[in-house]
Design an enzyme around this catalytic site. Structure first.
Site, mmCIF file in Angstrom:
data_model
loop_
_atom_site.group_PDB
_atom_site.id
_atom_site.type_symbol
_atom_site.label_atom_id
_atom_site.label_comp_id
_atom_site.label_asym_id
_atom_site.label_seq_id
_atom_site.Cartn_x
_atom_site.Cartn_y
_atom_site.Cartn_z
ATOM 1 N N MET A 90 3.810 -0.863 -6.729
ATOM 2 C CA MET A 90 4.970 -0.645 -5.873
ATOM 3 C C MET A 90 5.854 0.525 -6.312
ATOM 4 O O MET A 90 7.049 0.541 -6.036
ATOM 5 C CB MET A 90 5.808 -1.929 -5.779
ATOM 6 C CG MET A 90 5.074 -3.079 -5.094
ATOM 7 S SD MET A 90 4.391 -2.626 -3.482
ATOM 8 C CE MET A 90 5.895 -2.554 -2.514
ATOM 9 N N ARG A 91 5.261 1.525 -6.952
ATOM 10 C CA ARG A 91 6.037 2.720 -7.287
ATOM 11 C C ARG A 91 5.287 3.944 -6.783
ATOM 12 O O ARG A 91 4.058 3.932 -6.685
ATOM 13 C CB ARG A 91 6.231 2.831 -8.804
ATOM 14 C CG ARG A 91 7.113 1.741 -9.375
ATOM 15 C CD ARG A 91 7.818 2.228 -10.611
ATOM 16 N NE ARG A 91 8.862 3.177 -10.302
ATOM 17 C CZ ARG A 91 10.147 2.860 -10.133
ATOM 18 N NH1 ARG A 91 10.546 1.620 -10.261
ATOM 19 N NH2 ARG A 91 11.037 3.781 -9.866
ATOM 20 N N HIS A 109 -3.991 0.412 1.962
ATOM 21 C CA HIS A 109 -2.783 0.256 2.786
ATOM 22 C C HIS A 109 -3.076 -0.752 3.897
ATOM 23 O O HIS A 109 -4.124 -0.658 4.546
ATOM 24 C CB HIS A 109 -2.409 1.622 3.368
ATOM 25 C CG HIS A 109 -1.154 1.594 4.175
ATOM 26 N ND1 HIS A 109 0.091 1.559 3.592
ATOM 27 C CD2 HIS A 109 -0.947 1.564 5.509
ATOM 28 C CE1 HIS A 109 1.008 1.520 4.545
ATOM 29 N NE2 HIS A 109 0.404 1.524 5.711
HETATM 30 C C1 GRF Z 1 -1.844 -5.402 -0.332
HETATM 31 O O1 GRF Z 1 -1.373 -5.881 0.864
HETATM 32 C C2 GRF Z 1 -2.115 -3.938 -0.238
HETATM 33 O O2 GRF Z 1 -2.497 -3.539 1.049
HETATM 34 C C3 GRF Z 1 -0.802 -3.317 -0.599
HETATM 35 O O3 GRF Z 1 -0.258 -4.176 -1.574
HETATM 36 C C4 GRF Z 1 -0.791 -5.477 -1.441
HETATM 37 C C5 GRF Z 1 -1.373 -5.876 -2.757
HETATM 38 O O4 GRF Z 1 -1.786 -7.214 -2.784
HETATM 39 N N1 GRF Z 1 -0.989 -1.961 -1.035
HETATM 40 P P1 GRF Z 1 -2.495 -7.778 -4.078
HETATM 41 O O5 GRF Z 1 -1.523 -7.615 -5.229
HETATM 42 O O6 GRF Z 1 -3.755 -7.017 -4.301
HETATM 43 O O7 GRF Z 1 -2.749 -9.226 -3.778
#
Ligand code: GRF
Length: 215
Positions: A90-91, A109
């Site tokens: 998330m960065r 994505h």
């Molecule tokens: C997923 O929905 C992906 O598309 C997004 O972040 C989420 C990660 O989920 N980039 P996880 O941590 O792999 O369960």
């Protein structure tokens, strides 16, 4: 066999699908290191259970983004990582990092790019009334969700979907296409040509199509 470095922040279901695919020989590679920017990410436990080396690198410990990025790059360099996989990280990574691993960073994505880049994209797809959404694996460039597309998978969006329902429908696609994209990379079947990725040796179905709603 390639050496994979994964960046995570959360649950790590995509990481799990990659670990499992490596174990089954469906990816010609192994996860060498998992880095999280949060120490409470469940993804770290998944990695540890699989005996994978983990590190926590928190942004708060660094003066600016470029030193944070450099710390991550050093771990990957030390572990001789061939491919960096963003799996719910998330960065945003800075240009220096992206150039250092040019054409060797992938992201997943939960929408059909270039529609719905950015955050909260499942709710945006529902609100916009699209009939299909899905997942996209792409190489990372310096834009936001703009890099060359490797694989997409499609699922229907129903009018009574909640964000949670659509999230799980899309996640099931993600768990299939991310390992596939990584294996294509590992086997040298991906060629980046400008903004497109050529996938070598694929079979096509000229008549494949879907309709939603049906009837
Ligand atoms: C997923 O929905 C992906 O598309 C997004 O972040 C989420 C990660 O989920 N980039 P996880 O941590 O792999 O369960």
């Amino acid at each position: 066999m390639i050496r994979i470095g994964v960046l995570v922040s959360g649950n790590g279901t995509n990481l799990q699908s990659i670990i499992d695919a490596c174990a089954k020989g469906l990816i010609d590679g192994r996860v060498e290191v998992v880095i999280s920017n949060r120490d409470d990410a469940y993804a770290l436990e998944r990695a540890q259970k699989a005996g994978i080396y983990t590190r926590v690198v928190k942004k708060q410990g660094f003066a600016d983004r470029s030193s944070f990025d450099a710390a991550i790059a050093k771990v990957f360099d030390d572990r001789e990582v061939d491919l960096v996989v963003l799996a719910g990280f998330m960065r945003i990574l800075g240009g220096e990092f992206i150039r250092a691993f040019k054409d060797r960073i992938m992201n997943i994505h939960p929408a059909l790019l270039p529609s719905f880049p950015g955050l909260d994209v499942r709710q945006k797809a529902i609100d916009r009334g699209v009939r299909f959404s899905g997942a996209t694996v792409h190489f990372v460039d310096e834009g936001l969700d703009t890099g060359p597309i490797i694989i997409q998978a499609v699922c229907p969006v129903y009018t009574d979907d909640t964000e949670e329902i659509l999230k799980h429908r899309i996640l099931r696609l993600e768990h299939r296409i991310y390992p596939r994209a990584i294996d294509l990379f590992a086997r040298g079947r991906l060629e980046i040509k400008g903004s497109r990725v050529i996938v070598h040796g694929v079979q096509r179905d000229e008549d494949a199509w879907m309709m939603n709603p049906q009837g």
